[in-house]
Design a protein around this motif. Structure first.
Motif, PDB file in Angstrom:
ATOM      1  N   THR A  44     -11.069   1.148 -30.891  1.00 43.94           N
ATOM      2  CA  THR A  44     -10.233   0.175 -30.194  1.00 43.94           C
ATOM      3  C   THR A  44     -11.144  -0.671 -29.315  1.00 43.94           C
ATOM      4  N   VAL A  45     -11.183  -1.962 -29.609  1.00 44.65           N
ATOM      5  CA  VAL A  45     -12.051  -2.890 -28.889  1.00 44.65           C
ATOM      6  C   VAL A  45     -11.203  -3.655 -27.875  1.00 44.65           C
ATOM      7  N   PRO A  46     -11.456  -3.487 -26.560  1.00 47.98           N
ATOM      8  CA  PRO A  46     -10.721  -4.284 -25.577  1.00 47.98           C
ATOM      9  C   PRO A  46     -11.164  -5.752 -25.679  1.00 47.98           C
ATOM     10  N   LEU A  47     -10.204  -6.659 -25.676  1.00 47.36           N
ATOM     11  CA  LEU A  47     -10.515  -8.072 -25.873  1.00 47.36           C
ATOM     12  C   LEU A  47     -10.408  -8.866 -24.581  1.00 47.36           C
ATOM     13  N   ASP A  48     -11.390  -9.735 -24.363  1.00 49.03           N
ATOM     14  CA  ASP A  48     -11.340 -10.721 -23.293  1.00 49.03           C
ATOM     15  C   ASP A  48     -11.006 -12.094 -23.871  1.00 49.03           C
ATOM     16  N   LEU A  49     -11.258 -12.284 -25.149  1.00 51.16           N
ATOM     17  CA  LEU A  49     -11.000 -13.537 -25.850  1.00 51.16           C
ATOM     18  C   LEU A  49      -9.493 -13.740 -25.973  1.00 51.16           C
ATOM     19  N   ARG A  50      -8.993 -14.931 -25.598  1.00 53.27           N
ATOM     20  CA  ARG A  50      -7.567 -15.210 -25.664  1.00 53.27           C
ATOM     21  C   ARG A  50      -7.224 -16.422 -26.531  1.00 53.27           C
ATOM     22  N   ASP A  51      -8.188 -17.283 -26.797  1.00 52.59           N
ATOM     23  CA  ASP A  51      -7.937 -18.493 -27.574  1.00 52.59           C
ATOM     24  C   ASP A  51      -7.505 -18.117 -28.994  1.00 52.59           C
ATOM     25  N   PRO A  52      -6.370 -18.655 -29.491  1.00 52.41           N
ATOM     26  CA  PRO A  52      -5.912 -18.275 -30.832  1.00 52.41           C
ATOM     27  C   PRO A  52      -6.896 -18.657 -31.938  1.00 52.41           C
ATOM     28  N   ASN A  53      -7.597 -19.766 -31.775  1.00 58.20           N
ATOM     29  CA  ASN A  53      -8.597 -20.153 -32.778  1.00 58.20           C
ATOM     30  C   ASN A  53      -9.780 -19.202 -32.755  1.00 58.20           C
ATOM     31  N   GLY A  54     -10.207 -18.801 -31.577  1.00 54.69           N
ATOM     32  CA  GLY A  54     -11.293 -17.837 -31.459  1.00 54.69           C
ATOM     33  C   GLY A  54     -10.911 -16.485 -32.037  1.00 54.69           C
ATOM     34  N   LEU A  55      -9.655 -16.075 -31.796  1.00 55.55           N
ATOM     35  CA  LEU A  55      -9.183 -14.810 -32.372  1.00 55.55           C
ATOM     36  C   LEU A  55      -9.115 -14.892 -33.891  1.00 55.55           C
ATOM     37  N   ALA A  56      -8.732 -16.054 -34.418  1.00 55.28           N
ATOM     38  CA  ALA A  56      -8.694 -16.224 -35.874  1.00 55.28           C
ATOM     39  C   ALA A  56     -10.097 -16.129 -36.465  1.00 55.28           C
ATOM     40  N   VAL A  57     -11.077 -16.716 -35.779  1.00 54.13           N
ATOM     41  CA  VAL A  57     -12.460 -16.630 -36.258  1.00 54.13           C
ATOM     42  C   VAL A  57     -12.957 -15.193 -36.162  1.00 54.13           C
ATOM     43  N   LEU A  58     -12.613 -14.509 -35.075  1.00 52.53           N
ATOM     44  CA  LEU A  58     -13.013 -13.102 -34.942  1.00 52.53           C
ATOM     45  C   LEU A  58     -12.400 -12.260 -36.066  1.00 52.53           C
ATOM     46  N   ALA A  59     -11.152 -12.535 -36.407  1.00 51.87           N
ATOM     47  CA  ALA A  59     -10.510 -11.816 -37.515  1.00 51.87           C
ATOM     48  C   ALA A  59     -11.254 -12.076 -38.821  1.00 51.87           C
ATOM     49  N   ALA A  60     -11.637 -13.323 -39.043  1.00 55.41           N
ATOM     50  CA  ALA A  60     -12.375 -13.659 -40.264  1.00 55.41           C
ATOM     51  C   ALA A  60     -13.725 -12.942 -40.289  1.00 55.41           C
ATOM     52  N   ILE A  61     -14.411 -12.925 -39.160  1.00 61.32           N
ATOM     53  CA  ILE A  61     -15.712 -12.256 -39.083  1.00 61.32           C
ATOM     54  C   ILE A  61     -15.556 -10.766 -39.384  1.00 61.32           C
ATOM     55  N   MET A  62     -14.564 -10.129 -38.753  1.00 61.93           N
ATOM     56  CA  MET A  62     -14.371  -8.690 -38.950  1.00 61.93           C
ATOM     57  C   MET A  62     -14.009  -8.357 -40.398  1.00 61.93           C
ATOM     58  N   CYS A  63     -13.359  -9.278 -41.076  1.00 57.12           N
ATOM     59  CA  CYS A  63     -12.955  -9.007 -42.463  1.00 57.12           C
ATOM     60  C   CYS A  63     -14.028  -9.399 -43.475  1.00 57.12           C
ATOM     61  N   VAL A  64     -14.917 -10.311 -43.125  1.00 59.37           N
ATOM     62  CA  VAL A  64     -15.929 -10.759 -44.089  1.00 59.37           C
ATOM     63  C   VAL A  64     -17.158  -9.849 -44.081  1.00 59.37           C
ATOM     64  N   ILE A  65     -17.401  -9.179 -42.979  1.00 59.69           N
ATOM     65  CA  ILE A  65     -18.560  -8.289 -42.910  1.00 59.69           C
ATOM     66  C   ILE A  65     -18.206  -6.975 -43.596  1.00 59.69           C
ATOM     67  N   PRO A  66     -18.939  -6.612 -44.634  1.00 63.83           N
ATOM     68  CA  PRO A  66     -18.662  -5.349 -45.323  1.00 63.83           C
ATOM     69  C   PRO A  66     -18.771  -4.179 -44.349  1.00 63.83           C
ATOM     70  N   GLY A  67     -17.852  -3.255 -44.467  1.00 62.43           N
ATOM     71  CA  GLY A  67     -17.893  -2.077 -43.609  1.00 62.43           C
ATOM     72  C   GLY A  67     -17.041  -2.204 -42.369  1.00 62.43           C
TER      73      GLY A  67
END
Length: 163
Positions: free
Chosen positions: A97-120
């Motif tokens: 469980t990663v506590p988040l400080d990021l609140r911008d919806p675009n930044g969260l969308a990019v973070l979601a993409a990063i977490m899903c594109v990196i294998p593992g």
């Protein structure tokens, strides 16, 4: 008037290009049909898009893009080695469980993409108040180190880029 007709001009161009490429026909009729689709779809889906994107540090965005590209290469090898390892040496995955400080919806969308594109890594769930993120890690040795890595490597640059 132009902004109402083309609320997302880059999206319109991308839709037109994709229409032509997928149809593999560059006749006048396909250009007209593609232009109609490229005009109507962004207007109809305007309310579905998050807040307008405001990138504050383009250089940092490029460095983050390159870093994610490198991480994809490195983690592809780690996952390959892990799947080919002997049963006794196979990686032990787990959730963090990663506590988040990021609140911008675009930044969260990019973070979601990063977490899903990196294998593992897989973005599994986000708290309703956007305060925490549940991530599955393929090879989880030290949960605290993984949390620190995600926050330092991805969240902090995204906060500088989008907030």
């Amino acid at each position: 008037m132009m902004r109402r007709l083309f609320p997302a001009p880059l999206l319109s161009l991308a839709l037109l290009a994709m229409w032509l490429v997928l149809n593999r026909d560059y006749s006048l009729g396909q250009w007209i049909l593609g232009a109609v689709v490229a005009t109507i779809v962004p207007v109809m889906t305007h309310s579905l898009r998050p807040t307008p994107v405001r990138i504050r540090h383009l250089g940092l965005a490029f460095r983050l893009f390159m870093m994610v590209g490198w991480d994809v290469i490195v983690w592809n090898w780690k996952v390959l080695r892990g799947t080919l390892a002997a049963p006794a040496k196979q990686p032990q995955g787990g959730f963090i469980t990663v506590p988040l400080d990021l609140r911008d919806p675009n930044g969260l969308a990019v973070l979601a993409a990063i977490m899903c594109v990196i294998p593992g890594t897989i973005w599994s769930e986000m708290a309703l108040d956007r305060s925490a993120l549940l991530v599955h890690i393929f090879d989880l040795d030290d949960p605290d180190e993984e949390i620190r890595l995600i926050k330092a490597r991805y969240e902090r640059p995204l906060m500088e880029i989008f907030e």
